[in-house]
Motif scaffolding. Structure first.
Motif: not given
Length: 508
Positions: A138-162
């Motif tokens: 739904f946005t113009r945010i680049g696919a690379h940025a959308a995926v990478d920031t989501s993966v980084e957030a999983a690490r930051t939030l302590g969600l293990g191997r999620a």
């Protein structure tokens, strides 16, 4: 937002800066400082990193999921705490409201991409995937940025191997655009209303309820669903006797409304920061809600208006403020009834300078002396008419909620008719177009021998500056976001009779 709406607005949903997102926000929206070997002993303490737009969105989404918070109430305070700049605050708002509004559609896409029901995904991880999927579709945010920031957030939030799971699912989501995913979901759906519901992120039962309420105008359903998905304008109400809509529009840079003579529209912004609102000259109120209070004050009575008015379900106080301001002009007083002590306090605070007395009581039996000239009953309802302002609401409501609400609405209307004097008027309103909560309740009440229906269109036609175009066949009125730019408010007027009519005909 519908797939069609996304095509009209462009893949970014109207954000002008979105095309830069992929190159500028690879690390979750922060401008990271250059790396160094570490802080020197004599160097100042590192600057605290403020939350970015995605962090704010996730925080609100988590609160909505865990404690049933309301996003439209929580997000402003989260934005203030985060101290985001204007651009990031706008992005946080888009991500929060957009993800919550399209949640059901996103969940169906995520289930396809993950190969499992979303119920089998840990809720915090699902929040991350939803937020990433919204950015991708739904946005113009680049696919690379959308995926990478989501993966980084999983690490930051302590969600293990999620992070690996988040990465895999979002990459599958990114393989197709929104229209292609909608077609995947529609492949075995032949019913036209169900197909519309899929493409506009509405539960099917809600889309069907809207179609039934539109009746002969059911061809307007695509337009209605699209309007329901669009972010609404800010609606202000110029308080009668304090400031005119023309003056309010001039000092705020807004435009005057078309249904209420006191309404002013703003495209965006924080209305609480406006001087007119801070000074008590105006309030934030949907234009449709304004019309309900105005109609209650203008409905024709038999006999003189003794100035004894009642707001039977007054919380949280928006209509009580408008009704109180109108009562002050007419030399009347308003008794407000609210069953919740907390909401009653909100009404007291909102109406503290107006001729309004607030009681904490059950509107079905408030213990009041009958004889009111006017009764406003803004009945508790499903709220289906205000989904555009409450992005998470469409996924919280179910069809099973309706029967219990209808029982309550009928009991409250019976109470209102007991409390109004012969010749007086009850204005019944709901912020829902569902026929069970609107027309069905009124037709049931109209079976009484001591009640007659008023044509609300005629009441509105007597209000200066009000446009009555598209109000339907009467005698009740149903407002619509796609026709009138308001919430989908329903209103009907019932007048108590001095005695039973001689004719057996009851009209509607």
């Amino acid at each position: 937002m519908s797939a069609e709406g996304a095509r009209r607005r462009g893949p970014g949903g109207g954000r002008k800066d979105g095309g830069k997102e992929g190159s500028r926000r690879q690390s979750g929206g922060r401008r990271d400082a250059p790396r160094s070997a570490g802080p020197r002993r004599d160097s100042p303490a590192p600057r605290q990193v403020r939350p970015d737009a995605r962090t704010v969105a996730l925080s609100v989404m988590s609160a909505v999921r865990e404690r049933a918070a309301y996003a439209n109430l929580l997000l402003p305070s989260e934005l203030t705490k985060a101290r985001l700049d204007t651009r990031d605050a706008a992005l946080a708002t888009e991500l929060t409201y957009g993800t919550l509004r399209t949640q059901g559609l996103l969940d169906r896409i995520i289930a396809e991409a993950a190969g499992r029901p979303v119920e089998e995904i840990d809720p915090p991880v699902l929040d991350l995937v939803r937020l990433g999927a919204y950015q991708l579709l739904f946005t113009r945010i680049g696919a690379h940025a959308a995926v990478d920031t989501s993966v980084e957030a999983a690490r930051t939030l302590g969600l293990g191997r999620a992070g690996a799971f988040v990465n895999a699912v979002l990459r599958k989501v990114s393989a197709q655009d929104l229209d292609s995913w909608v077609e995947v979901l529609r492949k075995d759906v032949t019913d036209p209303v169900a197909r519309l519901a899929v493409g506009t992120a509405h539960p099917e039962w809600i889309a069907r309820a809207f179609a039934e309420s539109l009746g002969a105008n059911a061809g307007e359903l695509p337009e209605l669903l699209a309007a329901d998905d669009a972010r609404p304008k800010v609606h202000l109400a110029a308080l009668p006797g304090a400031i005119s809509a023309e003056e309010l529009a001039l000092v705020t840079g807004g435009s005057e409304g078309v249904v209420s003579p006191y309404a002013v529209h703003l495209d965006s912004g924080d209305p609480g920061a406006l001087d007119a609102v801070k000074d008590g000259l105006a309030t934030v109120q949907d234009e449709g809600s304004q019309v309900v209070a105005i109609a209650a004050s203008r409905a024709p009575l038999v006999g003189e208006d003794g100035g004894r008015w009642l707001d039977l379900c007054a919380g949280p106080g928006g209509k009580a403020v408008m009704l109180g301001a109108l009562a002050e002009i007419e030399g009347a007083t308003v008794t407000g009834v609210e069953v919740s002590e907390h909401r009653a306090d909100l009404v007291r605070q909102a109406t503290r300078d107006l001729p309004v007395t607030v009681l904490t009581a059950d509107g079905r039996d408030p213990g009041l002396e009958p004889g009111f000239d006017r009764v406003l009953l803004d009945a508790p309802c499903s709220g289906l008419g205000a989904l555009r302002r409450r992005p998470e609401a469409r996924w919280r409501k179910t069809a099973a909620d309706i029967p219990g609400l209808v029982i309550l609405q009928r009991e409250l209307l019976e109470s209102a008719l007991r409390l109004v004097r012969p010749g007086g008027v009850v204005l019944y309103a709901t912020c829902s177009p569902h026929l069970s909560e609107t027309v069905s309740v009124i037709r049931e009440a109209n079976r009484r021998d001591d009640v007659e229906l008023l044509d609300v269109r005629e009441i509105l036609e007597g209000i200066d500056g009000t446009s009555t175009e598209g109000l339907g066949d009467g005698p009740w009125v149903q407002l619509w976001p796609h026709r009138h730019g308001t919430d989908a408010m329903f209103m009907a007027g019932l007048r108590r009779l001095e005695s039973a009519p001689t004719s057996p005909s009851r009209g509607q």
